[in-house]
Motif scaffolding. Structure first.
Motif, PDB file in Angstrom:
ATOM      1  N   LYS A   1     -45.087 -47.628  12.483  1.00  0.00           N
ATOM      2  CA  LYS A   1     -46.393 -48.284  12.475  1.00  0.00           C
ATOM      3  C   LYS A   1     -46.872 -48.543  13.894  1.00  0.00           C
ATOM      4  CE  LYS A   1     -45.858 -50.600   7.994  1.00  0.00           C
ATOM      5  NZ  LYS A   1     -45.753 -51.899   7.297  1.00  0.00           N
ATOM      6  N   GLN A   2     -45.908 -49.003  14.722  1.00  0.00           N
ATOM      7  CA  GLN A   2     -46.267 -49.270  16.116  1.00  0.00           C
ATOM      8  C   GLN A   2     -46.658 -47.982  16.828  1.00  0.00           C
ATOM      9  OE1 GLN A   2     -43.160 -51.227  18.273  1.00  0.00           O
ATOM     10  NE2 GLN A   2     -44.277 -51.233  20.215  1.00  0.00           N
ATOM     11  N   GLU A   3     -45.853 -46.895  16.572  1.00  0.00           N
ATOM     12  CA  GLU A   3     -46.173 -45.610  17.200  1.00  0.00           C
ATOM     13  C   GLU A   3     -47.521 -45.092  16.712  1.00  0.00           C
ATOM     14  OE1 GLU A   3     -42.928 -43.080  16.331  1.00  0.00           O
ATOM     15  OE2 GLU A   3     -41.618 -43.901  17.913  1.00  0.00           O
ATOM     16  N   ASN A   4     -47.779 -45.218  15.415  1.00  0.00           N
ATOM     17  CA  ASN A   4     -49.074 -44.782  14.890  1.00  0.00           C
ATOM     18  C   ASN A   4     -50.210 -45.552  15.539  1.00  0.00           C
ATOM     19  OD1 ASN A   4     -48.010 -42.858  13.175  1.00  0.00           O
ATOM     20  ND2 ASN A   4     -47.834 -44.263  11.432  1.00  0.00           N
ATOM     21  N   SER A   5     -49.972 -46.843  15.684  1.00  0.00           N
ATOM     22  CA  SER A   5     -50.999 -47.654  16.332  1.00  0.00           C
ATOM     23  C   SER A   5     -51.193 -47.228  17.780  1.00  0.00           C
ATOM     24  CB  SER A   5     -50.599 -49.130  16.254  1.00  0.00           C
ATOM     25  OG  SER A   5     -51.547 -49.931  16.922  1.00  0.00           O
ATOM     26  N   GLU A   6     -50.034 -47.004  18.473  1.00  0.00           N
ATOM     27  CA  GLU A   6     -50.121 -46.569  19.865  1.00  0.00           C
ATOM     28  C   GLU A   6     -50.730 -45.180  19.963  1.00  0.00           C
ATOM     29  OE1 GLU A   6     -46.204 -46.819  21.392  1.00  0.00           O
ATOM     30  OE2 GLU A   6     -46.191 -49.020  21.533  1.00  0.00           O
ATOM     31  N   ARG A   7     -50.377 -44.287  18.975  1.00  0.00           N
ATOM     32  CA  ARG A   7     -50.942 -42.949  18.992  1.00  0.00           C
ATOM     33  C   ARG A   7     -52.454 -42.999  18.803  1.00  0.00           C
ATOM     34  NH1 ARG A   7     -48.266 -41.120  15.150  1.00  0.00           N
ATOM     35  NH2 ARG A   7     -46.531 -40.279  16.377  1.00  0.00           N
ATOM     36  N   LYS A   8     -52.871 -43.874  17.879  1.00  0.00           N
ATOM     37  CA  LYS A   8     -54.316 -43.998  17.670  1.00  0.00           C
ATOM     38  C   LYS A   8     -55.003 -44.489  18.936  1.00  0.00           C
ATOM     39  CE  LYS A   8     -54.129 -44.779  12.680  1.00  0.00           C
ATOM     40  NZ  LYS A   8     -54.392 -45.737  11.574  1.00  0.00           N
ATOM     41  N   ARG A   9     -54.333 -45.477  19.581  1.00  0.00           N
ATOM     42  CA  ARG A   9     -54.917 -45.961  20.835  1.00  0.00           C
ATOM     43  C   ARG A   9     -54.899 -44.863  21.894  1.00  0.00           C
ATOM     44  NH1 ARG A   9     -51.882 -50.664  19.520  1.00  0.00           N
ATOM     45  NH2 ARG A   9     -50.247 -50.037  21.002  1.00  0.00           N
ATOM     46  N   ALA A  10     -53.768 -44.092  21.930  1.00  0.00           N
ATOM     47  CA  ALA A  10     -53.679 -43.001  22.906  1.00  0.00           C
ATOM     48  C   ALA A  10     -54.722 -41.922  22.617  1.00  0.00           C
ATOM     49  CB  ALA A  10     -52.276 -42.387  22.889  1.00  0.00           C
ATOM     50  N   GLU A  11     -54.886 -41.607  21.318  1.00  0.00           N
ATOM     51  CA  GLU A  11     -55.894 -40.611  20.961  1.00  0.00           C
ATOM     52  C   GLU A  11     -57.287 -41.096  21.321  1.00  0.00           C
ATOM     53  OE1 GLU A  11     -55.261 -39.967  16.855  1.00  0.00           O
ATOM     54  OE2 GLU A  11     -53.537 -38.605  17.126  1.00  0.00           O
ATOM     55  N   GLU A  12     -57.510 -42.359  21.086  1.00  0.00           N
ATOM     56  CA  GLU A  12     -58.812 -42.915  21.438  1.00  0.00           C
ATOM     57  C   GLU A  12     -59.008 -42.886  22.954  1.00  0.00           C
ATOM     58  OE1 GLU A  12     -62.531 -44.371  20.933  1.00  0.00           O
ATOM     59  OE2 GLU A  12     -61.130 -43.684  19.382  1.00  0.00           O
ATOM     60  N   THR A  13     -57.917 -43.267  23.683  1.00  0.00           N
ATOM     61  CA  THR A  13     -57.978 -43.209  25.146  1.00  0.00           C
ATOM     62  C   THR A  13     -58.177 -41.784  25.621  1.00  0.00           C
ATOM     63  OG1 THR A  13     -56.522 -45.135  25.280  1.00  0.00           O
ATOM     64  CG2 THR A  13     -56.755 -43.787  27.268  1.00  0.00           C
ATOM     65  N   LEU A  14     -57.456 -40.828  24.944  1.00  0.00           N
ATOM     66  CA  LEU A  14     -57.582 -39.416  25.304  1.00  0.00           C
ATOM     67  C   LEU A  14     -58.997 -38.926  25.065  1.00  0.00           C
ATOM     68  CD1 LEU A  14     -56.306 -36.768  26.232  1.00  0.00           C
ATOM     69  CD2 LEU A  14     -55.612 -36.358  23.865  1.00  0.00           C
ATOM     70  N   ARG A  15     -59.547 -39.305  23.906  1.00  0.00           N
ATOM     71  CA  ARG A  15     -60.931 -38.903  23.629  1.00  0.00           C
ATOM     72  C   ARG A  15     -61.884 -39.469  24.673  1.00  0.00           C
ATOM     73  NH1 ARG A  15     -59.329 -39.529  18.178  1.00  0.00           N
ATOM     74  NH2 ARG A  15     -60.002 -41.708  18.181  1.00  0.00           N
ATOM     75  N   GLU A  16     -61.639 -40.735  25.028  1.00  0.00           N
ATOM     76  CA  GLU A  16     -62.495 -41.331  26.054  1.00  0.00           C
ATOM     77  C   GLU A  16     -62.311 -40.617  27.387  1.00  0.00           C
ATOM     78  OE1 GLU A  16     -61.469 -45.413  26.179  1.00  0.00           O
ATOM     79  OE2 GLU A  16     -62.401 -45.910  24.234  1.00  0.00           O
ATOM     80  N   SER A  17     -61.027 -40.293  27.726  1.00  0.00           N
ATOM     81  CA  SER A  17     -60.760 -39.588  28.986  1.00  0.00           C
ATOM     82  C   SER A  17     -61.376 -38.204  28.972  1.00  0.00           C
ATOM     83  CB  SER A  17     -59.243 -39.493  29.228  1.00  0.00           C
ATOM     84  OG  SER A  17     -58.672 -40.778  29.332  1.00  0.00           O
ATOM     85  N   GLN A  18     -61.209 -37.505  27.817  1.00  0.00           N
ATOM     86  CA  GLN A  18     -61.804 -36.174  27.712  1.00  0.00           C
ATOM     87  C   GLN A  18     -63.321 -36.242  27.803  1.00  0.00           C
ATOM     88  OE1 GLN A  18     -60.111 -34.763  24.027  1.00  0.00           O
ATOM     89  NE2 GLN A  18     -58.431 -33.709  25.081  1.00  0.00           N
ATOM     90  N   GLY A  19     -63.882 -37.256  27.134  1.00  0.00           N
ATOM     91  CA  GLY A  19     -65.328 -37.422  27.226  1.00  0.00           C
ATOM     92  C   GLY A  19     -65.778 -37.711  28.644  1.00  0.00           C
ATOM     93  N   MET A  20     -64.999 -38.585  29.325  1.00  0.00           N
ATOM     94  CA  MET A  20     -65.319 -38.896  30.718  1.00  0.00           C
ATOM     95  C   MET A  20     -65.170 -37.657  31.587  1.00  0.00           C
ATOM     96  SD  MET A  20     -63.519 -41.710  33.202  1.00  0.00           S
ATOM     97  CE  MET A  20     -63.790 -43.004  31.985  1.00  0.00           C
TER      98      MET A  20
END
Length: 582
Positions: free
Chosen positions: A170-189
């Protein structure tokens, strides 16, 4: 088996053998003990009264031994008191028979005790087996309980582990979601940054497929693919290769440099020329490999800046620089030639003036009665005056040509007549120098529309030059021939010739082969330039040929013929088409 029967029981032993029993007889107690240890009988008939050790003691020893304690013992004795019986049973006997013996009774008792012994043995064996089974069952139950307890512990541990793993997941999924969101933001940036870059930015994998591109790249290369479908989005760029975007040769050049970058494993810079909608563009590209976690390259990242305008500006600057340098060199050469020309002009003008002034001074102070001397002085003055006039006229001609002020009085002119007149005028000078002039007129009717005086000037300049530069004993050949729609004048000599370096510049103004020529021949070096200008004014052309210095020269003038007009044919001249020497 019945054993240890004392001698008094011999009859009984014999009767037992008759009924199938195996009987062994012992003499005393000790002998009985040895036989029992050795033979392991099924049953022992033991008398009480024996030599040495009595039956009770013997029985006690038998029961004390591990190997014989289970053998049933029947006492057979004459002692019938109750105390003796009790003693026999206490010693370990199973039965007590009092003499006199009844055989049938003995047999019944023996059979009964043998059966009991057998049953007891079987029962004991069953008990042993049962105990073993019980022990095995208990062992298995203990093992089962141990396994159950272990399983319970393992289940509990696994449950704990699964719970912890579930929490971790659950923690990894949460972190993955945050990482994916961060990645999307980084990719968008990142996409926003590179999309607003004036340079082209793109990434290609090891197979040359595009993984990433910016807006500038898509704007410049939205040309159609082989399927004629326009590239309009990022998705349509991703997965394509250079072979989908560019001509095969250009695509292979780009791919080859990508391979060089991957092999070098370091950034490299190059100039790339690629086709775009408005033509070929030049880019300065910096390409570097991208590495994975193991340090292996997996892609090539490129930043390409359009330097087409800069290249064009550089090329234009280089062209202008070269042009300016050429113009400067030409101007410097022209200045040098003008300086040389002015020096030559001053010398040429001063020479006849010096003679004129010198003879004028002499004549003013000379005796007027010396007619010969006066005549000679006047001739020198006249000759140098004519030379001075010729120089001035040459300068005026050049000036008029440069200012485009030459007015040609055009009329039909016979080139044969022009050449004949010029040859006649130059003959005295050639004869004085011992230079032979040969004349060949293969055309006497060809006419040119032009200015007769200027045409004579062309022929005179060329013929005078030929005589001037031909040494004594040499020859000058003059020929005229019609060649299609033009008439060609050729003047060749056996004189000094023209070097290969100077031949392309022989008609340039103010140009002379070398400065030493001035010392040996008079003139300003403008005659050939005037010839070329006048020939072109008449729609013709002039060029020179020479095999080199000391091997003579040929000057060829081509002039357009006038159209043939129907007229009465004149009688042919006697000299037409023939060569003659003057």
């Amino acid at each position: 088996m019945v054993d240890d029967v004392p001698e008094s029981m011999a009859v009984t032993a014999a009767q037992l053998e008759e009924r199938g029993f195996r009987v062994a007889v012992a003499q005393d107690g000790e002998d009985a003990l040895e036989r029992a240890e050795l033979l392991s009988p099924d049953l022992i008939l033991l008398d009480v009264l024996m030599p040495g050790m009595d039956g009770f003691e013997t029985c006690r020893h038998l029961k004390a031994s591990e190997s014989t304690k289970g053998i049933p013992v029947i006492f057979m004795t004459a002692l019938g008191e109750t105390a003796h019986k009790v003693a026999g049973f206490e010693a370990g006997g199973v039965d007590y028979v009092v003499k006199p013996l009844e055989l049938d009774e003995v047999l019944v008792r023996v059979k009964t005790h043998l059966e009991l012994y057998t049953m007891r043995a079987e029962l004991e064996a069953q008990n042993v087996q049962l105990r073993r089974e019980i022990e095995e069952r208990e062992r298995l139950q203990a093992a089962l309980r141990c396994a159950h307890d272990k399983l319970e512990r393992r289940v509990a541990e696994r449950t704990t582990e699964l719970a912890a793993a579930n929490d971790l997941l659950k923690q990894e999924n949460s972190e993955r979601k945050r990482a994916e969101e961060t990645l999307r933001e980084s990719q968008g940036m990142l996409q926003a940054i590179i999309d607003n870059s004036a340079a082209m930015v793109y990434v290609k994998d090891l197979q040359g497929r595009y993984l990433l591109s910016n807006r500038r790249f898509r704007q410049l290369f939205h040309a159609t693919l082989e399927s004629n479908e326009p590239i309009a989005s990022i998705d349509s760029i991703i997965g394509t290769t250079d072979h989908d975007l560019f001509p095969p040769e250009q695509a292979e050049i780009l791919r080859s440099f990508d391979r060089r970058v991957l092999e070098a494993q370091e950034p490299l810079e190059t100039e790339e020329v690629v086709p775009q909608g408005d033509g070929m563009h030049t880019y300065i590209s910096v390409k570097c490999p991208l590495f994975d976690a193991e340090g292996k390259p997996y892609a090539v990242c490129a930043i390409s800046t359009d330097i087409t305008e800069r290249k064009r500006a550089e090329e234009e600057r280089e062209r202008l620089l070269a042009s300016e340098q050429a113009a400067r060199s030409k101007a410097e050469a022209a200045d040098r030639m003008k300086d040389e020309f002015l020096c030559t002009l001053g010398h040429e003008l001063r020479t006849p003036l010096t003679s004129i002034l010198g003879w004028a001074h002499i004549l003013l102070r000379a005796d007027k009665s010396d007619v010969a001397r006066v005549q000679r002085g006047l001739e020198v003055i006249e000759r140098n005056g004519m030379a001075e006039l010729e120089l001035v006229e040459t300068l005026l001609d050049v000036s008029a040509i440069l200012c485009c002020q030459v007015d040609l009085k055009r009329q039909p002119v016979s080139m044969a007549e022009v050449i004949q007149a010029v040859v006649d005028s130059v003959t005295p000078a050639s004869e004085a120098k011992d230079v032979c002039i040969s004349l060949s007129l293969r055309s006497t009717t060809g006419r040119v529309l032009g200015d007769r005086g200027r045409l004579e000037q062309i022929v005179r300049n060329l013929l005078s030059n030929a005589v001037k530069f031909t040494p004594a004993g040499g020859r000058v050949a003059v020929s005229l021939e019609e060649m299609g729609a033009k008439i060609q004048l050729r003047i060749s000599d056996t004189g000094e010739g023209i070097s290969a370096d100077f031949l392309p510049h022989v008609f340039d103004k103010f140009r002379r082969a070398n400065s030493s020529t001035t010392r040996w021949h008079s003139g300003l070096g403008l005659g050939l330039s005037i010839v070329q200008d006048l020939a072109r004014m008449h729609g013709g052309e002039v060029h020179a040929e020479s095999a080199g210095e000391g091997r003579g020269a040929v000057f060829i003038v081509d002039l357009p013929l006038m159209p043939v007009v129907e007229e009465t044919a004149a009688p042919p001249s006697a000299d037409a088409g023939e060569a003659r020497s003057v």
